[in-house]
Design a protein around this motif. Structure first.
Motif, PDB file in Angstrom:
ATOM      1  N   PRO A  91       0.803  -1.237   0.000  1.00 57.09           N
ATOM      2  CA  PRO A  91       0.000   0.000   0.000  1.00 57.09           C
ATOM      3  C   PRO A  91       0.828   1.275   0.000  1.00 57.09           C
ATOM      4  O   PRO A  91       0.275   2.358  -0.154  1.00 57.09           O
ATOM      5  CB  PRO A  91      -0.822  -0.123   1.287  1.00 57.09           C
ATOM      6  CG  PRO A  91      -0.017  -1.022   2.179  1.00 57.09           C
ATOM      7  CD  PRO A  91       0.659  -1.989   1.259  1.00 57.09           C
ATOM      8  N   GLU A  92       2.146   1.184   0.180  1.00 61.32           N
ATOM      9  CA  GLU A  92       2.977   2.392   0.145  1.00 61.32           C
ATOM     10  C   GLU A  92       3.055   2.990  -1.255  1.00 61.32           C
ATOM     11  O   GLU A  92       3.409   4.155  -1.423  1.00 61.32           O
ATOM     12  CB  GLU A  92       4.396   2.088   0.648  1.00 61.32           C
ATOM     13  CG  GLU A  92       4.480   1.803   2.135  1.00 61.32           C
ATOM     14  CD  GLU A  92       4.016   0.420   2.491  1.00 61.32           C
ATOM     15  OE1 GLU A  92       3.564   0.219   3.643  1.00 61.32           O
ATOM     16  OE2 GLU A  92       4.068  -0.483   1.618  1.00 61.32           O
ATOM     17  N   LYS A 138      10.262  11.774  -4.732  1.00 56.44           N
ATOM     18  CA  LYS A 138       9.673  10.431  -4.659  1.00 56.44           C
ATOM     19  C   LYS A 138       8.425  10.474  -3.785  1.00 56.44           C
ATOM     20  O   LYS A 138       8.240  11.392  -2.971  1.00 56.44           O
ATOM     21  CB  LYS A 138      10.669   9.438  -4.058  1.00 56.44           C
ATOM     22  CG  LYS A 138      12.019   9.395  -4.733  1.00 56.44           C
ATOM     23  CD  LYS A 138      11.990   8.614  -6.014  1.00 56.44           C
ATOM     24  CE  LYS A 138      13.398   8.408  -6.533  1.00 56.44           C
ATOM     25  NZ  LYS A 138      13.450   7.632  -7.766  1.00 56.44           N
ATOM     26  N   PHE A 139       7.612   9.434  -3.918  1.00 56.19           N
ATOM     27  CA  PHE A 139       6.337   9.393  -3.202  1.00 56.19           C
ATOM     28  C   PHE A 139       6.119   8.003  -2.604  1.00 56.19           C
ATOM     29  O   PHE A 139       6.234   7.005  -3.308  1.00 56.19           O
ATOM     30  CB  PHE A 139       5.190   9.712  -4.169  1.00 56.19           C
ATOM     31  CG  PHE A 139       5.365  11.011  -4.898  1.00 56.19           C
ATOM     32  CD1 PHE A 139       4.852  12.194  -4.384  1.00 56.19           C
ATOM     33  CD2 PHE A 139       6.059  11.054  -6.102  1.00 56.19           C
ATOM     34  CE1 PHE A 139       5.022  13.394  -5.064  1.00 56.19           C
ATOM     35  CE2 PHE A 139       6.229  12.246  -6.783  1.00 56.19           C
ATOM     36  CZ  PHE A 139       5.719  13.419  -6.262  1.00 56.19           C
ATOM     37  N   ARG A 140       5.816   7.973  -1.319  1.00 57.14           N
ATOM     38  CA  ARG A 140       5.445   6.723  -0.671  1.00 57.14           C
ATOM     39  C   ARG A 140       4.326   7.005   0.324  1.00 57.14           C
ATOM     40  O   ARG A 140       4.442   7.917   1.144  1.00 57.14           O
ATOM     41  CB  ARG A 140       6.650   6.076   0.037  1.00 57.14           C
ATOM     42  CG  ARG A 140       7.677   5.522  -0.947  1.00 57.14           C
ATOM     43  CD  ARG A 140       8.876   4.919  -0.278  1.00 57.14           C
ATOM     44  NE  ARG A 140       9.929   4.677  -1.278  1.00 57.14           N
ATOM     45  CZ  ARG A 140      11.198   4.454  -1.009  1.00 57.14           C
ATOM     46  NH1 ARG A 140      11.598   4.425   0.248  1.00 57.14           N
ATOM     47  NH2 ARG A 140      12.071   4.254  -1.959  1.00 57.14           N
ATOM     48  N   ASP A 141       3.285   6.228   0.254  1.00 62.79           N
ATOM     49  CA  ASP A 141       2.115   6.453   1.110  1.00 62.79           C
ATOM     50  C   ASP A 141       2.348   5.803   2.471  1.00 62.79           C
ATOM     51  O   ASP A 141       1.771   4.767   2.795  1.00 62.79           O
ATOM     52  CB  ASP A 141       0.865   5.887   0.431  1.00 62.79           C
ATOM     53  CG  ASP A 141      -0.409   6.345   1.122  1.00 62.79           C
ATOM     54  OD1 ASP A 141      -0.324   7.203   2.020  1.00 62.79           O
ATOM     55  OD2 ASP A 141      -1.493   5.844   0.756  1.00 62.79           O
ATOM     56  N   GLU A 142       3.220   6.444   3.261  1.00 59.00           N
ATOM     57  CA  GLU A 142       3.539   5.928   4.591  1.00 59.00           C
ATOM     58  C   GLU A 142       2.284   5.872   5.463  1.00 59.00           C
ATOM     59  O   GLU A 142       1.484   6.811   5.480  1.00 59.00           O
ATOM     60  CB  GLU A 142       4.583   6.818   5.265  1.00 59.00           C
ATOM     61  CG  GLU A 142       5.945   6.819   4.587  1.00 59.00           C
ATOM     62  CD  GLU A 142       6.744   5.562   4.895  1.00 59.00           C
ATOM     63  OE1 GLU A 142       6.297   4.764   5.747  1.00 59.00           O
ATOM     64  OE2 GLU A 142       7.797   5.383   4.269  1.00 59.00           O
ATOM     65  N   GLN A 143       2.143   4.785   6.191  1.00 60.14           N
ATOM     66  CA  GLN A 143       0.980   4.644   7.067  1.00 60.14           C
ATOM     67  C   GLN A 143       1.009   5.662   8.199  1.00 60.14           C
ATOM     68  O   GLN A 143      -0.020   6.238   8.550  1.00 60.14           O
ATOM     69  CB  GLN A 143       0.917   3.230   7.637  1.00 60.14           C
ATOM     70  CG  GLN A 143      -0.335   2.977   8.479  1.00 60.14           C
ATOM     71  CD  GLN A 143      -0.426   1.524   8.924  1.00 60.14           C
ATOM     72  OE1 GLN A 143       0.509   0.748   8.760  1.00 60.14           O
ATOM     73  NE2 GLN A 143      -1.558   1.148   9.480  1.00 60.14           N
ATOM     74  N   ARG A 144       2.230   5.901   8.741  1.00 60.22           N
ATOM     75  CA  ARG A 144       2.371   6.861   9.839  1.00 60.22           C
ATOM     76  C   ARG A 144       3.529   7.808   9.554  1.00 60.22           C
ATOM     77  O   ARG A 144       4.631   7.611  10.063  1.00 60.22           O
ATOM     78  CB  ARG A 144       2.597   6.135  11.168  1.00 60.22           C
ATOM     79  CG  ARG A 144       1.388   5.409  11.712  1.00 60.22           C
ATOM     80  CD  ARG A 144       1.540   5.024  13.179  1.00 60.22           C
ATOM     81  NE  ARG A 144       2.808   4.363  13.478  1.00 60.22           N
ATOM     82  CZ  ARG A 144       3.713   4.850  14.306  1.00 60.22           C
ATOM     83  NH1 ARG A 144       3.533   6.025  14.878  1.00 60.22           N
ATOM     84  NH2 ARG A 144       4.828   4.184  14.551  1.00 60.22           N
ATOM     85  N   PRO A 145       3.307   8.838   8.725  1.00 65.98           N
ATOM     86  CA  PRO A 145       4.391   9.816   8.525  1.00 65.98           C
ATOM     87  C   PRO A 145       4.735  10.451   9.872  1.00 65.98           C
ATOM     88  O   PRO A 145       3.852  10.810  10.652  1.00 65.98           O
ATOM     89  CB  PRO A 145       3.757  10.843   7.577  1.00 65.98           C
ATOM     90  CG  PRO A 145       2.602  10.148   6.951  1.00 65.98           C
ATOM     91  CD  PRO A 145       2.092   9.191   7.977  1.00 65.98           C
TER      92      PRO A 145
END
Length: 568
Positions: A91-92, A138-145
């Motif tokens: 999901p990231e 860059k892009f990553r959909d971190e669960q807890r930024p």
């Protein structure tokens, strides 16, 4: 640059949602501002630091003959599907669909894009080796930024990729990159270590991380107190000679241990040391269940287990699967009389246990006086546990200590992980088609700002190293209404700029206390204060790193500044 004409919104109070020092200081000193969770704007000061960091990176990349490119952030799904990472990355990965229902990803990394680019253009060994790099968002959909720039959803990264005809060529480039990265982080002034690491979602073998030492680091580094050995704790091998107790083997006994399930509970209840206990865990590796054994005071390292087994996935078996297999709970598992078709793998420490204690595969009971090979069989012994502080260093020099680290860079030998599934091939000198042998090399550029801020600060603010400070000099006139002060300030501003110094001139109509507080918060290497002795041509110098002060004549200013900035 006149401070009244730039944008440096400093803050007096610590932001309530900033948990770590670097995040607090970069916000308070006006280097960054949060747009939304894990996404930041870089203000003029932050942008200038980024530019200086990028310059150092470019110089060291070009020194090893890497050439710069710029690839798209938006990547077509078909490329990721060729390698299978479209389905496995998780999901990231930001995914999107355009108006024509075509699927895309926002670039978390660029292995697929660079491989597709090279495979279409490089067909012969004569054009290899080839190394390209880019500096890009860059892009990553971190669960807890969290932790500001240390764990964001949008970040700036340098990624490089090398293509080779032979393993020897990749080895040579890997060593060049190791040295280039060492040069980069040394020039940045960071306290860092190069450590052996795991490839993670990128894949490949032979990988090192470059870690900035910091108490708030998310990674634990195991390092020798007497040598250069260092490794991520997940990868640190254990090289310990376990002593076997010289005592007679006793008969196995089944003892009741009601409601005693954890290692500490059982050890306390039976009044034995945890080193006597045999911990038995059931793991699911891909589609197979296996029993994994270690000593009671140790923990199984799932990364080592995965690598030893050559498995793509390793996880604890579900409680229902354990109950179906052994008819007991997970706290009662033991290695004696396991199903014959269940593979058993043990850490080396288990082989040294004499008259040990283990689960009886029956809830509420344990077995005592259990001995490996006499009472249960082991298919293979391997290094499976996490290393501990005080263990012997794997290189035979000194003992292991732990430190926390912030990952700044990561280099990999990818091999043919991407070239084979994507059909990235070339013709060798004999006209045979072969896949490129690849390397991958990343640096978290925006993360470096946070790492430097963590290592270089005091109670008053930031303390930037000379080579990446947003400005070289902070020029402050205490009272601009005083004609002699203003005249000297304007003169020195002009002179310093002519000598190519990057000067921040505080020309704001603020009180001296406000100017000094902002100056300490921003943290430029040198502060030049023009005060009551301006008419004598004397200024006060403050060195931000040490806090030391001195008075210099204006005529000697440029010479002494040159000596300061050229000194290592």
């Amino acid at each position: 640059m006149k401070q009244s004409r730039t944008f440096i919104p400093t803050m007096r109070e610590v932001p309530s949602d900033a948990d770590v020092k670097s995040h607090q200081l970069l916000l308070r000193a006006g280097f960054i501002r949060q747009n939304t969770s894990g996404i930041y704007s870089f203000l003029p000061l932050g942008k200038k630091v980024l530019q200086k960091v990028e310059t150092i990176i470019r110089e060291e990349m070009e020194a090893i003959e890497a050439v710069e490119v710029f690839m798209p952030a938006m990547q077509q799904a078909e490329l990721w599907q060729e390698t299978g990472r479209w389905y496995s990355y998780g999901p990231e990965l930001f995914r999107m669909t355009d108006r024509h229902k075509r699927e895309f990803a926002l670039g978390a990394t660029h292995e697929e894009v660079i491989t597709s680019l090279v495979r279409d253009e490089v067909k012969s060994y004569k054009k290899l080796p080839l190394t390209m790099f880019q500096i890009q968002t860059k892009f990553r959909d971190e669960q807890r930024p969290r932790f500001g720039l240390l764990r964001g959803r949008e970040f700036i990264m340098k990624d490089a990729y090398s293509f080779h005809a032979t393993e020897e060529s990749l080895d040579e480039k890997y060593q060049e990159m190791m040295q280039a990265y060492t040069n980069i982080f040394t020039r940045l002034g960071l306290d860092f270590r190069a450590v052996m690491a795991d490839g993670g979602s990128i894949g490949g073998t032979d990988t090192h991380e470059f870690m900035a030492l910091s108490d708030i680091g998310e990674d634990t580094i195991a390092y020798s107190d007497s040598s250069s050995y260092a490794a991520n704790i997940e990868m640190a091998e254990v090289n310990v000679n376990y002593e076997k107790l010289d005592e007679a083997l006793r008969e196995v006994e089944k003892v009741a241990t009601p409601d005693q399930k954890t290692i500490s509970e059982v050890a306390s209840y039976l009044n034995v040391d945890a080193t006597r206990l045999i911990k038995t865990l059931i793991f699911k590796t891909d589609d197979e269940l296996i029993a994994v054994l270690c000593r009671g005071d140790h923990e199984i390292n799932d990364i080592k287990l995965k690598n030893v087994l050559g498995a793509s996935e390793v996880e604890f078996a579900a409680e229902g699967d354990v109950t179906e297999l052994l008819s007991c709970g997970v706290g009662s598992i033991g290695p004696v009389k396991l199903p014959l078709d269940l593979k058993v793998i043990a850490d080396h420490s288990v082989a040294s246990i004499v008259n040990g204690v283990c689960g009886a595969n029956e809830d509420g009971f344990h077995l005592t006086n259990v001995n490996p090979e006499r009472d249960f069989a082991v298919d293979r012994y391997e290094d499976l546990r996490f290393i501990l502080e005080g263990d012997a260093s794997p290189d035979g020099k000194g003992t292991i200590k732990f430190a926390k680290g912030i990952e700044l860079g990561h280099i990999f030998k990818l091999g043919t992980t991407y070239s084979e599934p994507m059909g990235g091939t070339f013709l060798d000198e004999n006209g045979r088609s072969k896949p490129y042998i690849m390397g991958c090399y990343g640096i978290g550029v925006s993360r470096i700002l946070a790492a430097v801020a963590e290592q270089f600060n005091d109670e008053y603010g930031l303390k930037w190293p000379k080579k990446i400070a947003p400005f070289d000099v902070h020029l402050i006139a205490v009272n601009l209404k005083d004609e002699s002060q203003k005249e000297l300030a304007d003169e020195l501003y002009s002179v310093l700029k002519s000598y190519r110094y990057d000067v921040l001139y505080d020309d704001r109509p603020e009180r001296a206390g406000v100017k000094f507080a902002d100056s300490d918060l921003i943290g430029l290497p040198i502060r030049i204060t023009i005060g009551k002795r301006a008419s004598e041509g004397i200024v006060e110098i403050k060195f931000r790193q040490t806090g030391e002060t001195a008075e210099w004549q204006k005529e000697e200013l440029t010479e002494k500044l040159q000596a300061f900035f050229t000194a290592e």
